[in-house]
Design a protein around this motif. Structure first.
Motif, short mmCIF file in Angstrom:
data_model
loop_
_atom_site.label_atom_id
_atom_site.label_comp_id
_atom_site.label_asym_id
_atom_site.label_seq_id
_atom_site.Cartn_x
_atom_site.Cartn_y
_atom_site.Cartn_z
N VAL A 41 0.88 -1.16 0.00
CA VAL A 41 0.00 0.00 0.00
C VAL A 41 0.92 1.22 0.00
CG1 VAL A 41 -1.87 1.21 1.16
CG2 VAL A 41 -1.77 -1.30 1.23
N GLY A 82 1.80 5.49 -1.16
CA GLY A 82 1.25 6.83 -1.28
C GLY A 82 2.00 7.79 -0.40
N SER A 118 -1.73 10.46 3.22
CA SER A 118 -2.72 10.12 2.18
C SER A 118 -3.80 9.17 2.69
CB SER A 118 -2.03 9.49 0.97
OG SER A 118 -1.41 8.26 1.34
N LYS A 175 -2.76 5.89 3.59
CA LYS A 175 -2.27 4.55 3.27
C LYS A 175 -2.18 3.63 4.49
CE LYS A 175 2.56 5.71 3.16
NZ LYS A 175 2.21 7.07 3.57
N VAL A 194 -5.66 2.31 5.33
CA VAL A 194 -6.05 1.29 4.34
C VAL A 194 -5.25 0.01 4.56
CG1 VAL A 194 -6.03 0.72 1.87
CG2 VAL A 194 -6.83 2.98 2.62
N ARG A 237 -2.25 2.02 -4.64
CA ARG A 237 -1.80 3.40 -4.44
C ARG A 237 -2.93 4.21 -3.82
NH1 ARG A 237 0.78 7.03 -9.25
NH2 ARG A 237 1.60 8.69 -7.93
N VAL A 238 -2.65 4.85 -2.70
CA VAL A 238 -3.63 5.66 -1.98
C VAL A 238 -3.26 7.13 -2.18
CG1 VAL A 238 -4.65 6.19 0.26
CG2 VAL A 238 -3.97 3.84 -0.28
#
Length: 161
Positions: A7, A9, A13, A15, A18, A121-122
């Motif tokens: 993950v 970014g 962001s 990430k 997430v 990608r975040v």
């Protein structure tokens, strides 16, 4: 099922949020680059006469410390994958997003077994990222906020494709 998810970014962001949720739902090992190597990075920067919290704008960090940081991250991921544990990696990868071969080379060097690999990608808008960095109040974010335009131009806006 054995797999690896990276993950990626910029800082702030989302990430980590997430990545943690993906690891929790999948029962995977969660590997955060800053947790794994943060104190060592700070010590290496301080020992070399650099500001311990300055990463992105620091040439010494980008040239000498960051490659070792990612090598360690991929090695720990490889250890877990070889034990049969799926992994979720939480790291910016910003310096490597323009180098598609980096991930494959690093996985090979880390002796990852053959298994599916995904990159998520975040991204978040500039105002959201800046507010999150201010809100979390980490020392390593102070450098980013001090020269926000340079940080965003290099690691945020140009990386948002």
């Amino acid at each position: 099922m054995l797999f690896a998810i990276a993950v990626v970014g910029p800082a702030g962001s989302g990430k980590s949020t997430v990545a943690r949720e993906l690891a929790r739902r999948a029962g995977a090992v969660y590997l955060d680059k800053d947790t794994l190597a943060g104190p060592l990075v700070e010590a290496a920067l301080a020992a070399s006469g650099n500001e311990s919290s300055d990463r992105e704008s620091n040439e010494y960090y980008r040239t000498h410390v960051m490659p070792a940081e990612y090598t360690s991250l991929f090695a720990v991921a490889g250890d877990n994958l070889r034990l049969g544990h799926p992994v979720v990696i939480d790291a910016p990868f910003a310096a490597y997003l323009d180098s598609p071969a980096f991930f494959a080379r690093s996985a090979t060097h880390g002796r990852w077994p053959d298994s599916p690999v995904f990159v998520l990608r975040v991204l978040a808008p500039e105002a959201v990222v800046k507010a999150r960095l201010r809100e979390r109040g980490l020392e390593r974010d102070a450098v980013k906020l001090r020269d926000w335009d340079a940080f965003w131009r290099t690691w945020g806006s140009t990386r948002v494709a």
